[in-house]
Design a protein around this motif. Sequence first.
Motif, PDB file in Angstrom:
ATOM      1  N   LEU A 321      -7.208   0.338  -0.894  1.00 27.37           N
ATOM      2  CA  LEU A 321      -6.382  -0.636  -1.606  1.00 27.37           C
ATOM      3  C   LEU A 321      -4.902  -0.320  -1.426  1.00 27.37           C
ATOM      4  N   PRO A 322      -4.066  -1.352  -1.378  1.00 25.64           N
ATOM      5  CA  PRO A 322      -2.628  -1.108  -1.229  1.00 25.64           C
ATOM      6  C   PRO A 322      -2.028  -0.592  -2.535  1.00 25.64           C
ATOM      7  N   SER A 323      -0.940   0.156  -2.404  1.00 26.84           N
ATOM      8  CA  SER A 323      -0.188   0.576  -3.584  1.00 26.84           C
ATOM      9  C   SER A 323       0.601  -0.609  -4.105  1.00 26.84           C
ATOM     10  N   ILE A 324       0.657  -0.745  -5.412  1.00 24.55           N
ATOM     11  CA  ILE A 324       1.397  -1.871  -5.984  1.00 24.55           C
ATOM     12  C   ILE A 324       2.887  -1.741  -5.698  1.00 24.55           C
ATOM     13  N   ASN A 325       3.344  -0.509  -5.445  1.00 24.59           N
ATOM     14  CA  ASN A 325       4.747  -0.289  -5.099  1.00 24.59           C
ATOM     15  C   ASN A 325       4.991  -0.345  -3.593  1.00 24.59           C
ATOM     16  N   ARG A 326       3.931  -0.735  -2.838  1.00 23.91           N
ATOM     17  CA  ARG A 326       4.021  -0.902  -1.386  1.00 23.91           C
ATOM     18  C   ARG A 326       4.362   0.410  -0.678  1.00 23.91           C
TER      19      ARG A 326
END
Length: 380
Positions: A321-326
Motif C-alpha cells: 500500500l502507498p504511504s499517505i504522505n507519498r
Amino acid sequence: MATKRDYYEVLEVTKTATFEEIKKAYRKKAIQYHPDKNPGDEEAEDKFKEAAEAYEILSDEQKRAKYDRYGHSAPGGFGSSHSGGFSMDDIFSQFGDIFGGHFGGGFGGFGGQRGPRANRGSDLRVKVKLTLKDIAAGVEKKIKVNKFVACTYCKGTGADGGTAYETCSTCKGSGVVTRVMNTILGQMQTQSTCPTCNGEGKTITKKCSHCAGEGIVKEEEVISINIPAGVAEGMQLSMSGKGNAARHGGVNGDLLILVEEEQHPELFRDDNDVVYNLLLSFSTAALGGNVVVPTIDGKVKVTIEPGTQPGKVLRLKNKGLPSINRYGTGDLLINISVYIPETLSDSEKSTLTGLENSPNFQPSKSVKDKIFRHFRKMFD
C-alpha cells in the motif's frame, strides 16, 4: 512558509494536560500577547494568533487526539477555522468566552470592532468502509446523509420571506453589550454577548412558517467523498462546510469521515506492507515450482526455489500500500508454511521411511543454526 511549532510547546503545557490546564494556559498567553498591550508589535500579534490556533485544536477532544497521532500533517486537516488563517475577529468571536466576560472586548476596545456573532452548524460524523483495493488506489465514495440545510423559503434567516427581522434594539446590531471598568492596567472595556439577540445583531419580527424560525430544515443529501490513497483504519478525514447548516445563517459545520477497513479474505495489512501466508506441499517446498498468489490487484505467479524452508519470507517490491504522505509504497510479504500430511498410506509411509536415512533428509548444522536465529528474532 515557517514551520509550525508544537501546540503543546506554544501553550507551555504537557501532553497530559487537562482541559482546564489548557484553558488556563491559553488565557495567560492571550493576555500576555494581546495587541492592545503590545501596540504595533507584529511578533506579539503572531504569538497571540498562534496561541489561539493551539487552543482551538487542544481544547477539542477529537482534534487533539488526531493531532497527537499525526501532528500538523494530519490527513484531511482538522476541519478548523484556522486553516485559512485566524483573524482577530475570529479569535474574539470563538474564544472570548473563556475570559468569563471580563476580557472579551480586549484592552482599549480592540475587540469592539467585531460584528455580530456568526452561528456555526454542528459537525456530522460518518463511517466509510474501504477495501484494500480502495486504499491502494484512492477512491470516490458517494454517501447519503440526513442533515440540516438552510431553509430556502427564508434564505436561512428564520424570518418570514427572509426579510421579517430588524436590528436588535439592545446592542444596535453589534451583537455585544459593552461596559467600561477601571483596573490597575487602566480603563478596560469588557464585552459580553447580547442577551436579547444572542449575539446575532438582529431579532425576528415574524418567524418563517416552513422552518419555525430556525432557518434550517432536515433534508437528505448525496455527498461525494474523495478518499486519498494510503489511509488506514481509524483515520478521520474532514470536509469543510459539508456538515449541518447553522441556525439563522452563518457557517456550516464539517463532515468528519471515519475510515474502516474491510478484512481481505486472504491478505492482511501490516502498516504499508501486505502479508500473505503461502501453504506449500512438502514436495513443492523440496523440489521447487511455480505457484499463484493473490495481490491487491489480482493474481501473480511466484517461483519457489528447491529446498525452500518453512518460515522463509518472499518479498514482492511495491506490491503493498502507498504511504499517505507519498513517501513510497509497501511490499507484499509472502510467508512460507509447509503442509505436513496428517495421514499417509502404507506405500507413502514406506517411501518416507526409505528416505529417512538419506543424508539429504537430515538437517545440517547450518540449517539448524539458521532456524534457531530465525526464531530468536521472533522473540527478541
